[in-house]
Motif scaffolding. Structure first.
Motif, short mmCIF file in Angstrom:
data_model
loop_
_atom_site.label_atom_id
_atom_site.label_comp_id
_atom_site.label_asym_id
_atom_site.label_seq_id
_atom_site.Cartn_x
_atom_site.Cartn_y
_atom_site.Cartn_z
N VAL A 99 -11.61 1.35 4.32
CA VAL A 99 -10.69 2.15 3.51
C VAL A 99 -9.67 1.21 2.90
CG1 VAL A 99 -10.96 4.28 4.85
CG2 VAL A 99 -9.15 2.68 5.45
N ARG A 100 -9.07 1.66 1.81
CA ARG A 100 -7.97 0.91 1.19
C ARG A 100 -6.71 1.72 1.42
NH1 ARG A 100 -9.22 -4.12 0.18
NH2 ARG A 100 -7.89 -4.30 -1.63
N ALA A 101 -5.70 1.07 1.93
CA ALA A 101 -4.43 1.73 2.20
C ALA A 101 -3.36 1.07 1.35
CB ALA A 101 -4.08 1.63 3.68
N ARG A 102 -2.45 1.85 0.84
CA ARG A 102 -1.33 1.29 0.09
C ARG A 102 -0.15 1.21 1.03
NH1 ARG A 102 3.00 2.53 -2.95
NH2 ARG A 102 2.80 4.77 -2.94
N LEU A 103 0.35 0.02 1.23
CA LEU A 103 1.50 -0.21 2.10
C LEU A 103 2.76 0.16 1.34
CD1 LEU A 103 2.58 -1.31 4.80
CD2 LEU A 103 2.65 -3.55 3.73
N VAL A 104 3.54 1.07 1.91
CA VAL A 104 4.79 1.49 1.29
C VAL A 104 5.87 0.56 1.83
CG1 VAL A 104 6.45 3.37 1.00
CG2 VAL A 104 4.01 3.87 1.17
N ALA A 105 6.36 -0.34 0.95
CA ALA A 105 7.36 -1.34 1.35
C ALA A 105 8.20 -1.71 0.14
CB ALA A 105 6.68 -2.57 1.93
N GLY A 144 8.78 -3.06 13.90
CA GLY A 144 9.11 -2.21 12.77
C GLY A 144 8.06 -1.14 12.55
N VAL A 145 8.14 -0.49 11.41
CA VAL A 145 7.25 0.61 11.08
C VAL A 145 6.47 0.25 9.82
CG1 VAL A 145 7.12 3.05 10.44
CG2 VAL A 145 8.85 2.29 12.07
N ALA A 146 5.16 0.44 9.86
CA ALA A 146 4.33 0.29 8.68
C ALA A 146 3.97 1.69 8.20
CB ALA A 146 3.07 -0.50 8.99
N VAL A 147 4.22 1.96 6.94
CA VAL A 147 3.88 3.25 6.34
C VAL A 147 2.77 3.01 5.33
CG1 VAL A 147 4.74 5.21 5.02
CG2 VAL A 147 6.25 4.07 6.66
N LEU A 148 1.66 3.70 5.53
CA LEU A 148 0.48 3.52 4.69
C LEU A 148 0.08 4.83 4.04
CD1 LEU A 148 -1.46 1.67 7.49
CD2 LEU A 148 -0.55 0.55 5.46
N HIS A 149 -0.36 4.76 2.80
CA HIS A 149 -0.96 5.90 2.12
C HIS A 149 -2.45 5.64 2.05
CE1 HIS A 149 2.86 7.25 -0.27
NE2 HIS A 149 3.04 7.25 1.03
#
Length: 138
Positions: free
Chosen positions: A9-15, A93-98
């Motif tokens: 899958v491809r995830a977009r990292l929200v950063a 920390g926290v990684a947020v992925l879409h």
């Protein structure tokens, strides 16, 4: 007998300043561990430069594509029309992925074909696990 399902899958990292546009990840399901899924990130996609693997409940992922789910290190929730947010909480920390919801639903469908929801206990080898536990305790 173990049967494994893997899906890229491809995830977009929200950063605020992402190092890469999308982050490659692999979802993995093994019938020998029927309650869990794993999400692996290759070394170039991590801050430490080593592969990172997160394990969490298949039910958490299934619930999270439709409604917010999870209270611990992994949280999953729908986001907009076609995305799901996966939050990975670590001491660093926290990684947020879409992730595209359709990709997650496809993966979950494949896992349910292998091990239907509610039948996970039938795929556990409790006798073998107990033997291993007792052997290691001696």
């Amino acid at each position: 007998m173990s049967t494994v399902i893997e899906q890229a899958v491809r995830a977009r990292l929200v950063a605020p300043a992402p190092r890469m546009d999308t982050v490659p990840a692999t979802l993995r399901y093994d019938s020998e561990d029927p309650f869990a899924v794993r999400m692996a990130f290759p070394a170039p996609a991590t801050l430490e430069g080593v592969e990172a693997v997160w394990a969490f409940g298949r039910e958490l992922l299934a619930d999270g594509v439709d409604q917010p789910a999870g209270l611990g290190d992994v949280r999953v929730a729908p986001f907009g029309y076609d995305r799901t947010v996966v939050e990975l909480h670590a001491p660093e920390g926290v990684a947020v992925l879409h992730v595209r919801t359709a990709e997650l639903r496809r993966f979950l469908r494949r896992t349910r074909h292998l091990v239907p929801a509610g039948d996970e206990h039938r795929f556990l080898d409790l006798e073998h696990d107990l033997h291993q536990l007792l052997r290691d305790a001696c």
